[in-house]
Write an enzyme that holds these catalytic residues in place. Structure first.
Site, PDB file in Angstrom:
ATOM      1  N   ASP A 195       0.870  -1.169   0.000  1.00  0.00           N
ATOM      2  CA  ASP A 195       0.000   0.000   0.000  1.00  0.00           C
ATOM      3  C   ASP A 195       0.915   1.229   0.000  1.00  0.00           C
ATOM      4  OD1 ASP A 195      -2.328   1.585   0.286  1.00  0.00           O
ATOM      5  OD2 ASP A 195      -2.028   1.673   2.452  1.00  0.00           O
ATOM      6  N   ASP A 197      -0.159   5.206   0.832  1.00  0.00           N
ATOM      7  CA  ASP A 197      -0.416   6.176   1.898  1.00  0.00           C
ATOM      8  C   ASP A 197      -0.488   5.499   3.261  1.00  0.00           C
ATOM      9  OD1 ASP A 197      -0.532   8.002  -0.104  1.00  0.00           O
ATOM     10  OD2 ASP A 197      -2.456   8.868   0.481  1.00  0.00           O
ATOM     11  N   ASP A 423      -1.846  -0.669   5.756  1.00  0.00           N
ATOM     12  CA  ASP A 423      -2.425  -0.188   7.006  1.00  0.00           C
ATOM     13  C   ASP A 423      -3.941  -0.276   7.023  1.00  0.00           C
ATOM     14  OD1 ASP A 423      -3.536   3.090   6.810  1.00  0.00           O
ATOM     15  OD2 ASP A 423      -2.710   2.049   5.076  1.00  0.00           O
TER      16      ASP A 423
END
Length: 459
Positions: A195, A197, A423
């Site tokens: 991922d 961001d 996240d």
């Protein structure tokens, strides 16, 4: 980052930028101070604005416990090719791998650590010596090679049949071109799905102010830095990557419209006068009637994505070459300020990225919910262009991360091991759906534990 966010990654569409900024500032002004103990002390309101990118003063994370022995079962759960049951990787066993040493960007004078090369780049005209050369984009081949004569003849016959079908005029018009492959596919053993961001970089939580609240930072400085980076991302996307034309014609992968490209020389092509308009629906891709979605329109769309690829490849190690001297200096200061505010988050993540990149049998793949063109601008501006070749970047804005994972599995095959790092809830669910191990990133300690596991060859 404490609570997974399902919102699409920033940057948001340009039409909503002003509203976003007002909401962000309003959110912080009314937010209560978090009662969570911050990982690092609050920075003063006066950040150094040096034009040189330099070593940041990162606040160390105290981890007083000793290194925990890693169980055989934990290793087996990662190294197996198949995963009979889905589990999140046992990260707790790695949490104390860096006792009291901190995670600053300072390295010994004789160190050849590669992670500092990207985070402290001053945009030289030549590639830094410490940088790991980008490997050829890898793709897992379908099936194992065989020395059997009968199988070889059958394979050759099949290839000839496929080539004959490809030579039929108009056969593949409007269809997506297969993702790029290479001759090193058979060597791949592990594919790491990242991922962007709040995993590799801190960006979305800068804009919302949640990072400032969680870690006790000055919200004005944090949000201001996020807005400055967002503005620069859109400037690069609009000015150099045709985002004004492509915002409504978003693609998952850079090769998705390559089959509509006739290979015309674009050296003297004038994109501003070719009559292309990307606004409105693009649902009629492949249609030979009408203007938008027709053959001519698709060809011009493909031209733009081809040029985007050329620009990315040319400036992936020197994004400063795209900018004016003033903007280049501003970017250097901004990246330094963000590293200070985020306690060298990107620097810490780069250690794992570069370690994976140095392995011949592993590859880094980026899957982001940012639209493809702004995502490419974001990768360039954060100095990640050499870590992620453009062929290894996917946007999940249109199809979601689970479908992106399906495309990647189709590209590399089922014989390799996939590890998902992120996240958010969306990548966790997608990982579970595909029975892939998931490494959650919520703080600096998770990033350092990931690097430790990689160094010990557990991943």
């Amino acid at each position: 980052m404490e609570e997974p966010q399902d919102l699409p990654e920033q940057p948001m569409k340009k039409a909503k930028m002003q509203e976003s900024r007002e909401q962000s500032l309003s959110h912080v002004s009314n937010a209560e101070v978090s009662d969570q103990k911050p990982e690092s002390s609050s920075l003063g309101s006066n950040l150094p604005m040096s034009s040189e990118t330099s070593t940041t003063n990162a606040s160390p994370v105290s981890t007083s416990s000793t290194v925990v022995n890693i169980s055989t079962s934990a290793v087996a759960s990662i190294s197996q090719q198949e995963y009979p049951t889905y589990t999140i990787l046992g990260q707790s066993q790695y949490q104390t791998c860096y006792p009291s040493s901190g995670f600053g960007v300072v390295t010994p004078a004789d160190s050849n650590t590669e992670s500092t090369a990207l985070a402290t780049t001053t945009y030289p005209t030549e590639k830094p010596n410490a940088m790991v050369p980008t490997r050829t984009v890898q793709r897992h081949s379908s099936g194992d090679a065989s020395t059997s004569p009968s199988l070889s003849r059958a394979t050759a016959s099949k290839e000839l049949d496929e080539q004959a079908r490809k030579n039929i005029p108009g056969k593949n018009r409007g269809k997506r071109k297969a993702d790029t492959s290479s001759s090193q596919d058979s060597e791949l053993e592990r594919v790491f799905l990242w991922d962007l961001d709040e995993t590799i970089i801190i960006f979305h939580s800068l804009l919302t102010g949640s990072y400032a609240q969680k870690y006790g930072k000055d919200p004005t400085l944090v949000i201001g830095s996020g807005l400055s980076m967002e503005e620069m991302i859109f400037e690069v996307a609009d000015t150099h990557l045709f985002f004004n034309d492509l915002e409504e014609c978003d693609q998952v992968h850079i090769e998705d419209v390559a089959s509509d490209d006739n290979g015309q020389d674009l050296s003297n092509y004038n994109f501003s006068t070719d009559g292309f308009s990307g606004s409105g629906s693009n649902a009629n891709h492949g249609s030979s009637v009408g203007v938008q979605g027709g053959v001519d329109w698709m060809r011009k769309l493909a031209f733009r994505y081809r040029r985007v690829r050329e620009i990315y490849d040319k400036y992936k190690t020197n994004v400063g070459g795209l900018l004016s001297p003033q903007k280049r200096e501003a970017l250097q200061r901004l990246r330094t300020d963000i590293e200070v505010l985020t306690d060298s988050w990107l620097e810490t993540a780069l250690k794992s990225l570069l370690l994976i990149q140095s392995r011949k049998n592993c590859v880094n793949i980026l899957i982001t919910t940012t639209q493809l063109v702004p995502a490419l601008a974001k990768v360039l501006l954060y100095g990640l262009g050499e870590v992620f070749p453009i062929e290894n970047i996917y946007s999940a804005t249109k199809i979601g991360k689970e479908s992106c994972f399906e495309r990647i599995v189709s590209r590399f095959g089922k014989k390799v091991t996939y590890v998902v790092i992120g996240d958010g809830r969306d990548e966790e669910v997608a990982a579970k759906q595909h029975n892939m191990p998931f490494w959650r990133i919520t703080n600096h300690a998770d990033l350092m534990s990931l690097h430790q596991a990689l160094e010990l060859d557990f991943l």
